[in-house]
Design a protein around this motif. Structure first.
Motif, PDB file in Angstrom:
ATOM      1  N   ASP A   1      26.265  53.088 -31.230  1.00 44.99           N
ATOM      2  CA  ASP A   1      25.960  52.503 -32.530  1.00 44.99           C
ATOM      3  C   ASP A   1      25.319  51.122 -32.328  1.00 44.99           C
ATOM      4  O   ASP A   1      26.017  50.128 -32.124  1.00 44.99           O
ATOM      5  CB  ASP A   1      27.288  52.397 -33.322  1.00 44.99           C
TER       6      ASP A   1
ATOM      7  N   GLU B   1      24.028  48.953 -34.271  1.00 45.12           N
ATOM      8  CA  GLU B   1      24.411  47.873 -35.190  1.00 45.12           C
ATOM      9  C   GLU B   1      25.723  47.237 -34.727  1.00 45.12           C
ATOM     10  O   GLU B   1      25.859  46.012 -34.680  1.00 45.12           O
ATOM     11  CB  GLU B   1      24.564  48.436 -36.619  1.00 45.12           C
ATOM     12  N   PHE B   2      26.685  48.081 -34.319  1.00 39.86           N
ATOM     13  CA  PHE B   2      27.975  47.554 -33.865  1.00 39.86           C
ATOM     14  C   PHE B   2      27.821  46.832 -32.534  1.00 39.86           C
ATOM     15  O   PHE B   2      28.446  45.795 -32.296  1.00 39.86           O
ATOM     16  CB  PHE B   2      29.002  48.688 -33.758  1.00 39.86           C
TER      17      PHE B   2
ATOM     18  N   LEU C   1      26.715  43.426 -33.111  1.00 32.59           N
ATOM     19  CA  LEU C   1      27.811  42.574 -33.586  1.00 32.59           C
ATOM     20  C   LEU C   1      28.687  42.130 -32.430  1.00 32.59           C
ATOM     21  O   LEU C   1      29.125  40.983 -32.361  1.00 32.59           O
ATOM     22  CB  LEU C   1      28.663  43.317 -34.627  1.00 32.59           C
TER      23      LEU C   1
ATOM     24  N   ARG D   1      33.942  49.825 -39.365  1.00 33.90           N
ATOM     25  CA  ARG D   1      33.673  49.517 -40.766  1.00 33.90           C
ATOM     26  C   ARG D   1      34.025  48.056 -41.093  1.00 33.90           C
ATOM     27  O   ARG D   1      33.272  47.351 -41.747  1.00 33.90           O
ATOM     28  CB  ARG D   1      34.488  50.469 -41.641  1.00 33.90           C
TER      29      ARG D   1
ATOM     30  N   GLU E   1      34.204  45.363 -39.245  1.00 39.58           N
ATOM     31  CA  GLU E   1      33.297  44.364 -38.658  1.00 39.58           C
ATOM     32  C   GLU E   1      31.955  44.360 -39.391  1.00 39.58           C
ATOM     33  O   GLU E   1      31.391  43.305 -39.671  1.00 39.58           O
ATOM     34  CB  GLU E   1      33.069  44.650 -37.164  1.00 39.58           C
ATOM     35  N   LYS E   2      31.454  45.562 -39.717  1.00 41.49           N
ATOM     36  CA  LYS E   2      30.170  45.648 -40.415  1.00 41.49           C
ATOM     37  C   LYS E   2      30.279  45.050 -41.815  1.00 41.49           C
ATOM     38  O   LYS E   2      29.383  44.374 -42.293  1.00 41.49           O
ATOM     39  CB  LYS E   2      29.700  47.107 -40.491  1.00 41.49           C
ATOM     40  N   TRP E   3      31.392  45.334 -42.453  1.00 41.80           N
ATOM     41  CA  TRP E   3      31.628  44.818 -43.808  1.00 41.80           C
ATOM     42  C   TRP E   3      31.666  43.289 -43.787  1.00 41.80           C
ATOM     43  O   TRP E   3      31.029  42.620 -44.610  1.00 41.80           O
ATOM     44  CB  TRP E   3      32.941  45.398 -44.353  1.00 41.80           C
TER      45      TRP E   3
ATOM     46  N   HIS F   1      30.382  41.260 -41.587  1.00 42.57           N
ATOM     47  CA  HIS F   1      29.075  40.686 -41.255  1.00 42.57           C
ATOM     48  C   HIS F   1      28.117  40.778 -42.449  1.00 42.57           C
ATOM     49  O   HIS F   1      27.439  39.817 -42.787  1.00 42.57           O
ATOM     50  CB  HIS F   1      28.488  41.406 -40.041  1.00 42.57           C
ATOM     51  N   ARG F   2      28.111  41.936 -43.105  1.00 39.30           N
ATOM     52  CA  ARG F   2      27.199  42.146 -44.230  1.00 39.30           C
ATOM     53  C   ARG F   2      27.455  41.135 -45.347  1.00 39.30           C
ATOM     54  O   ARG F   2      26.542  40.649 -45.982  1.00 39.30           O
ATOM     55  CB  ARG F   2      27.358  43.577 -44.752  1.00 39.30           C
TER      56      ARG F   2
END
Ligand code: UDP
Length: 254
Positions: free
Chosen positions: A61, A63-64, A67, A178, A180-182, A184-185
């Protein structure tokens, strides 16, 4: 905590690279000191607690993976990751897990007044975790809680609630990647200096799942305890041989 004190310089953290993914070689004490320094900057930072599964997610992934590369702090978690550090000649000093970070940050909040917000887990769980932790650390500033099962329509309201509570540290228990993405977003809207993904930690402090006895944790078999409590975790355990194999293959190539 509002203060006008000068931001202390961030210390240099040693890094290991596991299958190309960076993880900091920190002890709990150093991780906590770094988190306090990040709080003092008053700008958003992400902290990731990385186990073997996190590395496998990062490999699939992009995107991850990005991060993990850019996070202010990536702590070493899980027996599998600690083994990989030893095997590749970059040993980690100890495990720094999300569950332990929640406990230590609540203790520091009790001692120094840091403001914590808990978001994640099923409805009622974060509240129970808060109550149980407050029994042990009555002066802790857990300034808000919200469950982690909100819809896209409810999301702006959750973010507004967190922002209004002005936490120093946002602990997010919505599962990896989820959480970490949340974080960051929404980092600008949340406006919280430290955001940490803590997986199933609120379930542990709410008493929904029991932590393994210390002797099992120390023998590196906590995963087996977790598996017995929650058989859905079999997916993660099944991934472990794939991780071991890739680490061994990677070491041969070097
Ligand atoms: N969770 C959540 N919202 C979701 C899915 C999961 O808040 O939409 C919570 C779940 O209730 C549990 C945590 O996220 O408390 C995930 O725990 P797990 O141990 O699976 O975390 P991981 O090890 O995957 O990071």
């Amino acid at each position: 905590m509002e203060s006008a004190v000068a931001v202390p310089p961030q210390e240099h953290l040693e890094q290991a690279t596991i299958l190309g993914v960076p993880v900091h070689r920190v002890r709990m004490e150093q991780a906590l000191r770094t988190i306090e320094q990040l709080i003092a900057t008053r700008t958003p930072h992400l902290v990731i607690t990385a186990d073997a599964n996190a590395i496998l997610i990062a490999l699939d992934d992009p995107e991850f993976r990005q991060l993990m590369t850019e996070a202010a702090l990536v702590t070493p978690d899980g027996a599998g990751l600690l083994w990989a550090g030893r095997y590749s000649g970059q040993p980690f000093p100890e495990r720094v897990s999300g569950v332990d970070l929640v406990w230590h940050l609540t203790r520091l909040s009790h001692e120094r007044g840091y403001r914590l917000f808990f978001v994640g887990a099923a409805p009622g769980v974060a509240e129970r975790a808060r109550e149980n932790l407050l029994r042990q650390f009555p002066q802790a500033q857990i300034v808000g809680v919200h469950h982690g099962y909100f819809s896209a329509e409810q999301e702006p309201e959750v973010i507004t609630q967190i922002r209004a509570a002005r936490p120093d540290v946002l602990l997010i228990a919505m599962g990896m990647p989820r959480q970490e993405k949340w974080a960051h977003r929404h980092r600008h809207a949340l406006n919280t200096p430290v955001m940490i993904g803590v997986g199933g930690s609120f379930d542990v402090y709410a008493g929904v799942v029991k932590r393994a006895p210390r002797w099992l944790q120390q023998s590196g078999l906590e995963w087996l305890w977790r598996l017995i409590q929650d058989p859905r975790k079999i997916k993660k355990v099944r991934n472990l041989p794939r991780f071991v194999w890739r680490v061994m293959r990677d070491a041969k190539r070097r």
